[in-house]
Design a protein around this motif. Structure first.
Motif, PDB file in Angstrom:
ATOM      1  N   MET A 222       0.829  -1.197   0.000  1.00 21.81           N
ATOM      2  CA  MET A 222       0.000   0.000   0.000  1.00 21.81           C
ATOM      3  C   MET A 222       0.863   1.245   0.000  1.00 21.81           C
ATOM      4  SD  MET A 222      -3.157   1.055   2.521  1.00 21.81           S
ATOM      5  CE  MET A 222      -2.381   2.216   3.618  1.00 21.81           C
ATOM      6  N   SER A 223       0.414   2.253  -0.743  1.00 23.94           N
ATOM      7  CA  SER A 223       1.087   3.553  -0.782  1.00 23.94           C
ATOM      8  C   SER A 223       0.031   4.645  -0.676  1.00 23.94           C
ATOM      9  CB  SER A 223       1.878   3.713  -2.084  1.00 23.94           C
ATOM     10  OG  SER A 223       2.457   4.998  -2.184  1.00 23.94           O
ATOM     11  N   ILE A 224       0.423   5.799  -0.110  1.00 19.85           N
ATOM     12  CA  ILE A 224      -0.457   6.957  -0.080  1.00 19.85           C
ATOM     13  C   ILE A 224       0.174   8.077  -0.895  1.00 19.85           C
ATOM     14  CG2 ILE A 224      -1.603   6.406   2.087  1.00 19.85           C
ATOM     15  CD1 ILE A 224       0.311   8.270   3.511  1.00 19.85           C
ATOM     16  N   ARG A 225      -0.676   8.913  -1.474  1.00 17.48           N
ATOM     17  CA  ARG A 225      -0.211   9.996  -2.336  1.00 17.48           C
ATOM     18  C   ARG A 225      -0.066  11.269  -1.507  1.00 17.48           C
ATOM     19  NH1 ARG A 225      -3.003  12.771  -7.180  1.00 17.48           N
ATOM     20  NH2 ARG A 225      -1.399  12.862  -8.788  1.00 17.48           N
ATOM     21  N   ASN A 226       1.107  11.872  -1.551  1.00 19.56           N
ATOM     22  CA  ASN A 226       1.349  13.058  -0.721  1.00 19.56           C
ATOM     23  C   ASN A 226       0.814  14.324  -1.398  1.00 19.56           C
ATOM     24  OD1 ASN A 226       3.321  14.024  -2.573  1.00 19.56           O
ATOM     25  ND2 ASN A 226       4.936  12.849  -1.542  1.00 19.56           N
ATOM     26  N   PRO A 227       0.771  15.451  -0.688  1.00 19.13           N
ATOM     27  CA  PRO A 227       0.202  16.678  -1.272  1.00 19.13           C
ATOM     28  C   PRO A 227       0.907  17.150  -2.536  1.00 19.13           C
ATOM     29  CG  PRO A 227       0.341  16.881   1.113  1.00 19.13           C
ATOM     30  CD  PRO A 227       1.060  15.614   0.753  1.00 19.13           C
ATOM     31  N   ALA A 228       2.155  16.759  -2.713  1.00 21.80           N
ATOM     32  CA  ALA A 228       2.891  17.156  -3.923  1.00 21.80           C
ATOM     33  C   ALA A 228       2.538  16.286  -5.123  1.00 21.80           C
ATOM     34  CB  ALA A 228       4.396  17.098  -3.659  1.00 21.80           C
ATOM     35  N   GLY A 229       1.736  15.224  -4.896  1.00 20.13           N
ATOM     36  CA  GLY A 229       1.312  14.369  -6.002  1.00 20.13           C
ATOM     37  C   GLY A 229       2.178  13.149  -6.223  1.00 20.13           C
ATOM     38  N   TYR A 230       3.134  12.895  -5.307  1.00 19.39           N
ATOM     39  CA  TYR A 230       4.006  11.729  -5.439  1.00 19.39           C
ATOM     40  C   TYR A 230       3.543  10.623  -4.496  1.00 19.39           C
ATOM     41  CZ  TYR A 230       7.122  14.902  -7.917  1.00 19.39           C
ATOM     42  OH  TYR A 230       7.637  15.801  -8.821  1.00 19.39           O
ATOM     43  N   TRP A 231       3.806   9.388  -4.896  1.00 25.79           N
ATOM     44  CA  TRP A 231       3.432   8.245  -4.084  1.00 25.79           C
ATOM     45  C   TRP A 231       4.526   7.948  -3.072  1.00 25.79           C
ATOM     46  CZ3 TRP A 231      -1.383   6.648  -3.997  1.00 25.79           C
ATOM     47  CH2 TRP A 231      -2.197   6.915  -5.097  1.00 25.79           C
ATOM     48  N   GLU A 232       4.129   7.856  -1.796  1.00 27.23           N
ATOM     49  CA  GLU A 232       5.078   7.527  -0.738  1.00 27.23           C
ATOM     50  C   GLU A 232       5.576   6.088  -0.912  1.00 27.23           C
ATOM     51  OE1 GLU A 232       6.248   9.503   1.440  1.00 27.23           O
ATOM     52  OE2 GLU A 232       4.895  11.230   1.360  1.00 27.23           O
ATOM     53  N   PRO A 233       6.798   5.780  -0.415  1.00 31.61           N
ATOM     54  CA  PRO A 233       7.300   4.400  -0.514  1.00 31.61           C
ATOM     55  C   PRO A 233       6.302   3.401   0.050  1.00 31.61           C
ATOM     56  CG  PRO A 233       9.051   5.871   0.177  1.00 31.61           C
ATOM     57  CD  PRO A 233       7.789   6.689   0.171  1.00 31.61           C
ATOM     58  N   ALA A 234       6.009   2.382  -0.721  1.00 27.85           N
ATOM     59  CA  ALA A 234       4.944   1.443  -0.379  1.00 27.85           C
ATOM     60  C   ALA A 234       5.332   0.552   0.800  1.00 27.85           C
ATOM     61  CB  ALA A 234       4.617   0.582  -1.591  1.00 27.85           C
ATOM     62  N   LYS A 235       4.307   0.118   1.543  1.00 27.46           N
ATOM     63  CA  LYS A 235       4.478  -0.719   2.723  1.00 27.46           C
ATOM     64  C   LYS A 235       3.847  -2.086   2.474  1.00 27.46           C
ATOM     65  CE  LYS A 235       5.499  -0.727   7.282  1.00 27.46           C
ATOM     66  NZ  LYS A 235       6.790  -0.297   7.856  1.00 27.46           N
ATOM     67  N   ASN A 236       4.572  -3.149   2.821  1.00 23.28           N
ATOM     68  CA  ASN A 236       4.041  -4.502   2.711  1.00 23.28           C
ATOM     69  C   ASN A 236       2.881  -4.682   3.688  1.00 23.28           C
ATOM     70  OD1 ASN A 236       3.692  -7.409   3.139  1.00 23.28           O
ATOM     71  ND2 ASN A 236       5.575  -7.649   1.979  1.00 23.28           N
ATOM     72  N   MET A 237       1.749  -5.168   3.200  1.00 22.91           N
ATOM     73  CA  MET A 237       0.565  -5.407   4.035  1.00 22.91           C
ATOM     74  C   MET A 237       0.679  -6.806   4.658  1.00 22.91           C
ATOM     75  SD  MET A 237      -2.250  -3.692   1.451  1.00 22.91           S
ATOM     76  CE  MET A 237      -3.637  -3.872   2.573  1.00 22.91           C
TER      77      MET A 237
END
Length: 294
Positions: A222-237
């Motif tokens: 899973m990754s979340i999109r930051n206010p700058a529009g980039y995807w944060e480094p993904a985390k293993n679920m």
């Protein structure tokens, strides 16, 4: 919770705080079932049923009746002649996207492309090919669409950082612009595929295979999109994943339930599982914002 009367039993895996349930035999059978999609109003469900040959794939459909019961699943009216898989509703419910190996307009080849059907008063339209902004001569899979119409999908084309990558095509003035690979918060030098994007484009769940923290044959990240529009480094679920293939994520329209496909039931047979998502989402977002990737 969606599909409350399609639950067979509850099972617990690596994290006892995340009870996971497998859907009953209206969907899961002795065959291979995968990639569930639920309409925004919760009344229509599409999924893929696969034969003994992994290329033998058909999209099936069932719907909710007025008394709350569900119809028996049948092949979707636009599917059954060709290899079709991975349905996904647009957030407004008016279009259904899917991947297909059916003949393509203007060119030959057995590669898989992204198509869609439109909901009409008389039923679903004939399938519409999404054209060269989305499709290439390589395989394209697993469409996922935001409320703005931006399209996410998997592609094996040249241009991404890995062996298989996730792409985004911006929707502007009624057309899709040429697709671009996502940044390395999501894509890596390995395999990334089957991405679900939330309607507001703030959250992405996808499968990756080959990373150092991969628990088996492919895990959900899973990754979340930051206010700058980039995807944060993904985390293993990790509380969801197993030593087998875990893929095809989908979140119910109310945001409360995560559905996904797994071979964890054994004998390399795919089943569709579900689990409550809100608590898991809170935990994962906290871990993403505090520590990033492992």
């Amino acid at each position: 919770m969606f599909l409350p009367n399609l639950i067979l039993f509850s099972v617990f895996f690596s994290d006892p705080q995340v009870p996971q349930q497998v859907l009953d035999n209206k969907i899961n059978t002795a065959a291979y079932e995968r990639d569930l999609a639920i309409s925004p109003d919760g009344r229509d469900v599409f999924f893929t049923r696969q034969g003994t040959d992994w290329k033998d794939q058909t999209i099936w459909h069932l719907s909710k009746l007025q008394d709350g019961s569900w119809t028996e699943a049948k092949p979707a009216p636009f599917s059954g002649r060709f290899r079709d898989l991975e349905p996904f509703f647009a957030p407004d419910g008016k279009r259904l996207f899917f991947a297909s190996g059916r003949p393509k307009p203007g060119r030959t080849g057995e590669d898989v492309d992204i198509w869609m059907v439109e909901r009409l008063p008389t039923g679903w339209s004939e399938p519409i090919h999404l054209g060269p902004a989305i499709n290439s001569e390589k395989d394209e899979y697993y469409p996922s669409v935001t409320k703005e119409g931006h399209l996410y999908f998997t592609s094996e084309r040249i241009g991404g950082p890995g062996k298989e990558d996730i792409y985004r095509a911006e929707y502007k003035n009624g057309n899709w612009l040429p697709a671009k690979a996502l940044d390395t918060g999501v894509n890596s030098a390995y395999y990334e595929f089957n991405a679900y994007v939330s309607p507001d484009e703030s959250l992405l769940i996808f499968t990756s295979y080959g990373r150092a923290d991969d628990m088996g044959r492919g895990d959900l990240y899973m990754s979340i999109r930051n206010p700058a529009g980039y995807w944060e480094p993904a985390k293993n679920m990790k509380s969801v994943n197993s030593a087998d293939l875990d893929y095809c994520p989908f979140i119910s329209p109310d945001g409360k339930t995560l559905y996904y496909t797994s071979e964890k039931a054994g004998k390399k047979n795919g089943n569709i599982f579900m689990l409550p998502f809100e608590t898991l989402k809170f935990q994962l977002i906290n871990s993403l914002t505090e520590s990033g990737t492992e």
